[in-house]
Design a protein around this motif. Structure first.
Motif, PDB file in Angstrom:
ATOM      1  N   ALA A  25      31.970  47.462  56.672  1.00  0.00           N
ATOM      2  CA  ALA A  25      31.000  48.409  57.233  1.00  0.00           C
ATOM      3  C   ALA A  25      31.110  48.438  58.746  1.00  0.00           C
ATOM      4  O   ALA A  25      31.064  49.492  59.376  1.00  0.00           O
ATOM      5  CB  ALA A  25      29.585  48.027  56.807  1.00  0.00           C
TER       6      ALA A  25
ATOM      7  N   SER B 142      29.310  39.347  50.511  1.00  0.00           N
ATOM      8  CA  SER B 142      28.505  39.594  51.712  1.00  0.00           C
ATOM      9  C   SER B 142      29.390  39.828  52.919  1.00  0.00           C
ATOM     10  O   SER B 142      29.240  40.805  53.644  1.00  0.00           O
ATOM     11  CB  SER B 142      27.592  38.403  52.005  1.00  0.00           C
ATOM     12  OG  SER B 142      26.491  38.376  51.153  1.00  0.00           O
TER      13      SER B 142
ATOM     14  N   VAL C 155      21.502  47.219  49.902  1.00  0.00           N
ATOM     15  CA  VAL C 155      22.606  46.671  49.122  1.00  0.00           C
ATOM     16  C   VAL C 155      22.211  46.508  47.658  1.00  0.00           C
ATOM     17  O   VAL C 155      22.957  46.844  46.744  1.00  0.00           O
ATOM     18  CB  VAL C 155      23.040  45.319  49.716  1.00  0.00           C
ATOM     19  CG1 VAL C 155      24.001  44.626  48.795  1.00  0.00           C
ATOM     20  CG2 VAL C 155      23.664  45.527  51.062  1.00  0.00           C
TER      21      VAL C 155
ATOM     22  N   TYR D 216      17.741  54.550  53.400  1.00  0.00           N
ATOM     23  CA  TYR D 216      19.195  54.647  53.274  1.00  0.00           C
ATOM     24  C   TYR D 216      19.622  54.290  51.854  1.00  0.00           C
ATOM     25  O   TYR D 216      20.488  54.929  51.264  1.00  0.00           O
ATOM     26  CB  TYR D 216      19.886  53.684  54.244  1.00  0.00           C
ATOM     27  CG  TYR D 216      19.864  54.140  55.675  1.00  0.00           C
ATOM     28  CD1 TYR D 216      18.923  53.632  56.567  1.00  0.00           C
ATOM     29  CD2 TYR D 216      20.796  55.039  56.158  1.00  0.00           C
ATOM     30  CE1 TYR D 216      18.906  54.024  57.878  1.00  0.00           C
ATOM     31  CE2 TYR D 216      20.792  55.437  57.481  1.00  0.00           C
ATOM     32  CZ  TYR D 216      19.845  54.932  58.332  1.00  0.00           C
ATOM     33  OH  TYR D 216      19.821  55.319  59.639  1.00  0.00           O
TER      34      TYR D 216
ATOM     35  N   LEU E 122      25.849  50.839  54.314  1.00  0.00           N
ATOM     36  CA  LEU E 122      25.656  49.905  55.410  1.00  0.00           C
ATOM     37  C   LEU E 122      26.241  50.466  56.701  1.00  0.00           C
ATOM     38  O   LEU E 122      25.637  50.344  57.769  1.00  0.00           O
ATOM     39  CB  LEU E 122      26.325  48.567  55.068  1.00  0.00           C
ATOM     40  CG  LEU E 122      25.518  47.339  55.408  1.00  0.00           C
ATOM     41  CD1 LEU E 122      24.138  47.423  54.811  1.00  0.00           C
ATOM     42  CD2 LEU E 122      26.237  46.104  54.925  1.00  0.00           C
TER      43      LEU E 122
ATOM     44  N   MET F 295      23.985  52.815  58.171  1.00  0.00           N
ATOM     45  CA  MET F 295      22.842  52.159  58.792  1.00  0.00           C
ATOM     46  C   MET F 295      23.181  51.603  60.160  1.00  0.00           C
ATOM     47  O   MET F 295      22.357  51.613  61.061  1.00  0.00           O
ATOM     48  CB  MET F 295      22.355  51.003  57.916  1.00  0.00           C
ATOM     49  CG  MET F 295      21.393  51.413  56.844  1.00  0.00           C
ATOM     50  SD  MET F 295      21.006  50.033  55.802  1.00  0.00           S
ATOM     51  CE  MET F 295      20.228  48.970  56.981  1.00  0.00           C
TER      52      MET F 295
ATOM     53  N   ALA G 207      24.067  43.470  59.403  1.00  0.00           N
ATOM     54  CA  ALA G 207      24.647  43.932  58.139  1.00  0.00           C
ATOM     55  C   ALA G 207      24.619  42.810  57.116  1.00  0.00           C
ATOM     56  O   ALA G 207      24.318  43.024  55.942  1.00  0.00           O
ATOM     57  CB  ALA G 207      26.077  44.402  58.357  1.00  0.00           C
TER      58      ALA G 207
ATOM     59  N   ALA H 213      28.168  50.285  48.852  1.00  0.00           N
ATOM     60  CA  ALA H 213      27.460  49.397  49.775  1.00  0.00           C
ATOM     61  C   ALA H 213      28.046  49.503  51.177  1.00  0.00           C
ATOM     62  O   ALA H 213      27.318  49.559  52.171  1.00  0.00           O
ATOM     63  CB  ALA H 213      27.539  47.950  49.274  1.00  0.00           C
TER      64      ALA H 213
ATOM     65  N   SER I 282      29.999  43.463  54.926  1.00  0.00           N
ATOM     66  CA  SER I 282      29.599  43.573  56.331  1.00  0.00           C
ATOM     67  C   SER I 282      30.791  43.868  57.220  1.00  0.00           C
ATOM     68  O   SER I 282      30.716  44.707  58.116  1.00  0.00           O
ATOM     69  CB  SER I 282      28.922  42.282  56.785  1.00  0.00           C
ATOM     70  OG  SER I 282      27.846  41.979  55.943  1.00  0.00           O
TER      71      SER I 282
ATOM     72  N   GLU J  48      21.229  42.392  55.485  1.00  0.00           N
ATOM     73  CA  GLU J  48      20.634  43.529  54.821  1.00  0.00           C
ATOM     74  C   GLU J  48      20.471  43.284  53.320  1.00  0.00           C
ATOM     75  O   GLU J  48      21.397  42.846  52.647  1.00  0.00           O
ATOM     76  CB  GLU J  48      21.499  44.766  55.049  1.00  0.00           C
ATOM     77  CG  GLU J  48      20.958  46.022  54.444  1.00  0.00           C
ATOM     78  CD  GLU J  48      19.474  46.203  54.671  1.00  0.00           C
ATOM     79  OE1 GLU J  48      19.028  46.038  55.832  1.00  0.00           O
ATOM     80  OE2 GLU J  48      18.743  46.459  53.706  1.00  0.00           O
TER      81      GLU J  48
ATOM     82  N   SER K 180      15.480  50.689  55.887  1.00  0.00           N
ATOM     83  CA  SER K 180      16.719  50.562  55.125  1.00  0.00           C
ATOM     84  C   SER K 180      16.536  51.051  53.695  1.00  0.00           C
ATOM     85  O   SER K 180      17.495  51.497  53.071  1.00  0.00           O
ATOM     86  CB  SER K 180      17.202  49.116  55.130  1.00  0.00           C
ATOM     87  OG  SER K 180      16.230  48.284  54.527  1.00  0.00           O
TER      88      SER K 180
END
Lengths: 278, 282, 281
Positions: free
Chosen positions: C77, C70, C216, C119, C148, C151, C209, C144, C74, C212, C116
């Motif tokens: 991204a 995670s 993902v 996306y 992300l 996004m 992020a 991913a 994030s 999300e 989302s």
């Protein structure tokens, strides 16, 4: 008493150095200038001439296009979409509107001071270094020398020389405005445009700025927009009276200080100067 | 003078950034259109799905989505508007109540949606016994979008010009009268815009609805029935149904169109409102 | 008389609404804690947070691999989207002619509103096959991160754009009159004033992020492991909850709630950081 005299002395020294460099302030001539924003005219058919080395005051009520006129001289109007300019503006032989003119060069020759003091959110020294660097001056010694010169010219040097690194935003209103003038002077312009430079300042600061402007007259050509007739009477050599006619600005009369304030025959001018209108 | 040369570096850098931002996003929309446009017809919007959704349409899904939104709005409009009115009328912005409300709503606004999925599932579906239902879904979405509603209503109320307040006071209007006749009408477009924004946010939610409203493809018979929202349908078609990609794209286009319409609607409304209320001095 | 009654009822109604809104946070937090309670004992908690072994059927509930996934996704991204978003806003405001600026700006707002799942769909249909042809399986950390980042981009741009407006209004004319370069204007004139707001907004995007889920799930591959390379499939905390909640019972169920709690805590810490710097969200 003493303080005022020393500031005057500083400016005179600055002036003397410049006179020695053999530069005479240019004449600014405006013929038939009209400015349109979209379909609305801000000012139409303005004609005036500012002899070199003198100060022309642009007076008149709000909304008669004085600022629009000023903005044409250094082509600040270029950045506004939908703005159309007609007429001719020349600085000595240079046609300001000519598309081949380098705007950046123009703005180095024509400096501008705004109504609200707007120093950059940088230190006092950086406010002056930064524009200089952007215009090609990089050597530290040169930067410091010019900074001291202009700060002296506006009478700020003694007040801030010990805190050049502190934020410019910590200065008082009058000091900030003087810094802005110094910043404009740093690029060594020939013409200075001032848009109501004192209207956001208290009377004491106003007085300081007025004295500074008086001293600057010697080697620059200045155009100053002002609401304050008394101020115009104090500092101007020439005056242009603007008015609003059918929702659009226009030039009513333009000439020397005497011819406007004392000898004018034009009804609008007379009424405005007496305070009857506007 | 070398001024323009000074800007070469910056210009190149920023233009590259500009292009890098625009291109993938446009590419995405085009790819979606290419995959989904063929077969997008009125039938699709109205008919029921068949063959696990590979054929037929998304009619029931649209209905479910509308019902879920309805439940959500029925909850957040009174509570959200009421809260913002309370904040603007009865408490000063520095009071502990205002601080707590601001703080707790901000926290809620920042909470990841999956946490709301957990909450909605455990609280509405199980504890309150609603099961997988439109009601559970709508209420959970309401919890998620309430902060947005409160914030936008509050802004709209605060933007009402002082002159209107003063006029009301000069006429010695009662507070309910003042609110009903002066404040709400003036703030209405902003409030409606906020409502529509909340709808947009709710439409985009998938995870939450997956675990509260469920994914039954039938037309829901009541608020207690499970129903599949558009976003959930896209997910299911894309991930769980082989050959479901075209339908997913098509549904995504429908969803996207709704979002675009909402966006344009909000923008138009705010502009119109500004013209009427705030530019009268011109 | 009736006027007073009206006023009272008004107050009552409004205060109730506000009370409801104000109390909303409490059940959410309480529920999370209550449902995670069994695993909140120090030993069990430590085990969950430091072990990477996620084998629900064997009773192992290590969250570490997923937490790393995670955070990594994030952070990467954000590293991609933040500079691009900021530069894009600079491009929009300083380099583009005004007409184009006004046309592109609504586009940003629009893109920020795209769900989302859309996306994720694009990522699944276009990106994953592309990566797959280069390095299978395609559904991976990289996919991913890219989805992300895409996004977050509109939001970063929006935040920067909004933050630049005030400094532009106040200082742009001075900079123009001095014929300062555009990049110089941004760096020395606009950035110092806008910096705090922009950074605060960007940190907020990190929180978004992190939270999300759908996009993902669709493109990250969903294998619980530490990523050895960009092309390895991974599973985030959010995806984990989404995938397993429907059939989780007992401790499994508790572990999922625990991961929800962890996510919420991280978000809270982030928001606290922003508020401390005095930045309005």
């Amino acid at each position: 008493m003493n303080r005022r005299i020393s500031m005057s002395d500083n400016a005179t020294t600055f002036a003397n150095e410049h006179t020695q460099s053999n530069r005479t302030a240019p004449e600014v001539s405006i013929v038939g200038l009209s400015v349109y924003y979209g379909n609305t005219a801000a000012i139409t058919n303005a004609t005036l001439t500012v002899p070199g080395g003198s100060l022309m005051a642009l007076v008149g009520p709000s909304g008669c296009g004085k600022t629009s006129l000023l903005n044409c001289i250094n082509r600040m109007n270029d950045t506004i979409a939908d703005c159309r300019v007609e007429g001719r503006i020349t600085i000595d032989d240079l046609d300001v509107q000519d598309p081949s003119v380098d705007v950046n060069l123009l703005r180095q020759r024509v400096g501008m001071v705004f109504q609200q003091p707007n120093p950059f959110p940088l230190s006092i020294a950086e406010n002056i270094h930064f524009p200089l660097r952007e215009h090609g001056v990089h050597r530290r010694a040169e930067l410091d020398k010019r900074t001291m010169k202009v700060l002296n010219a506006v009478g700020l040097w003694d007040e801030v020389k010990d805190r050049l690194r502190s934020s410019a935003l910590s200065l008082s209103g009058g000091q900030q405005q003087r810094l802005c003038i110094a910043r404009a002077l740093a690029l060594e312009p020939e013409v200075l445009l001032l848009d109501e430079p004192c209207s956001a300042l208290d009377p004491l600061a106003t007085e300081q700025i007025e004295r500074l402007i008086e001293d600057l007259k010697q080697q620059y050509t200045l155009l100053m927009v002002t609401h304050n007739l008394a101020q115009a009477r104090r500092v101007a050599d020439h005056v242009t009276v603007c008015w609003i006619d059918e929702n659009c600005g226009c030039v009513v009369e333009s000439g020397s200080r005497e011819s406007i304030f004392i000898n004018s025959d034009h009804p609008v001018t007379k009424a405005y100067c007496r305070g009857d209108k506007g | 003078m070398t001024i323009d040369r000074r800007d070469y570096g910056g210009f190149v850098l920023c233009s590259v950034a500009g292009i890098t931002v625009i291109v993938p996003l446009v590419w995405m929309i085009l790819a979606l259109a290419q995959s989904g446009l063929p077969g997008l017809e009125w039938e699709f919007l109205v008919a029921a799905p068949s063959q696990s959704g590979r054929a037929g349409g998304i009619g029931p899904m649209i209905v479910s989505t509308a019902l879920i939104l309805g439940v959500c709005l029925a909850a957040i409009i009174p509570v959200g508007l009421g809260t913002s009115l309370y904040l603007s009328q009865y408490v000063s912005s520095t009071s502990p109540q205002a601080s707590w409300l601001g703080y707790s709503l901000d926290v809620l606004a920042g909470t990841p949606s999956i946490v709301f999925a957990l909450f909605g599932y455990q609280f509405f579906a199980i504890t309150l016994g609603l099961g997988f239902s439109i009601l559970a879904g709508g209420l959970t979405l309401a919890c998620m979008t309430l902060p947005l509603m409160v914030r936008t209503s509050e802004q709209a109320l605060r933007a009402v010009p002082l002159e209107l307040h003063q006029a009301g006071e000069a006429l010695a209007l009662s507070r309910p009268g003042m609110i009903w006749h002066v404040l709400l009408p003036a703030a209405m477009p902003g409030i409606v815009a906020g409502t529509i924004l909340s709808i947009g946010r709710a439409l985009a939610e998938t995870a939450v609805l997956l675990f509260t409203a469920g994914y039954v493809m039938r037309l829901p018979g009541s608020l207690l029935d499970s129903g599949r929202a558009l976003s959930v349908h896209i997910f299911d078609m894309a991930m769980n149904v082989p050959g479901g990609m075209p339908v997913a794209s098509r549904t995504a286009l429908v969803l996207l169109t709704l979002v675009i319409l909402i966006n344009i609607g909000v923008r138009r409304m705010l502009l119109h409102h500004k013209r009427i209320y705030y530019e009268q001095t011109n | 008389m009736s006027r007073q009654r009206n006023e009272f009822w008004l107050y009552f109604t409004l205060a109730s609404a506000a009370g409801l809104a104000g109390l909303l946070l409490i059940p959410v937090v309480l529920l999370l804690i209550l449902e995670s309670l069994p695993l909140l004992a120090p030993a069990a908690l430590w085990e969950s947070l430091t072990s990477a072994a996620w084998h629900p059927r064997a009773g192992e509930f290590g969250l570490l691999a997923m937490m790393v996934a995670s955070l990594l996704i994030s952070a990467l991204a954000l590293a991609l989207a933040a500079p691009l978003g900021i530069l894009y806003a600079v491009w929009l405001n300083l380099y583009l002619p005004r007409r184009w600026t006004n046309r592109l700006r609504p586009l940003q707002e629009l893109l920020a509103g795209i769900p989302s799942v859309v996306y994720g769909l694009w990522g699944l249909v276009v990106l994953v096959p592309m990566i797959n042809s280069y390095a299978p399986p395609g559904a991976s950390l990289l996919a991913a991160v890219l989805v992300l980042a895409l996004m977050i981009l509109p939001f970063s741009a929006l935040v920067t754009d909004a933050a630049l407006q005030a400094p532009i209004r106040h200082r742009m004319s001075a900079a123009q009159a001095l014929a300062v370069s555009r990049w110089g204007t941004f760096r020395r004139v606009l950035w110092p004033e806008a910096r705090a707001t922009i950074i605060g907004g960007i940190v907020l995007q990190f929180g978004r992020a992190l939270g999300e889920t759908l996009a993902v799930v669709m493109v990250a591959g969903n294998v619980v492991q530490f990523p050895g390379s960009l092309f390895d499939p991974v599973r985030t905390l959010t995806a984990n909850i989404a995938l397993e909640m429907s059939y989780a019972t007992g401790t499994h169920h508790t572990a999922l709630f625990l991961s929800g709690l962890v996510l919420m805590l991280i978000t809270l810490i982030l928001m606290f950081q922003i508020n401390r710097r005095g930045v309005a969200i």
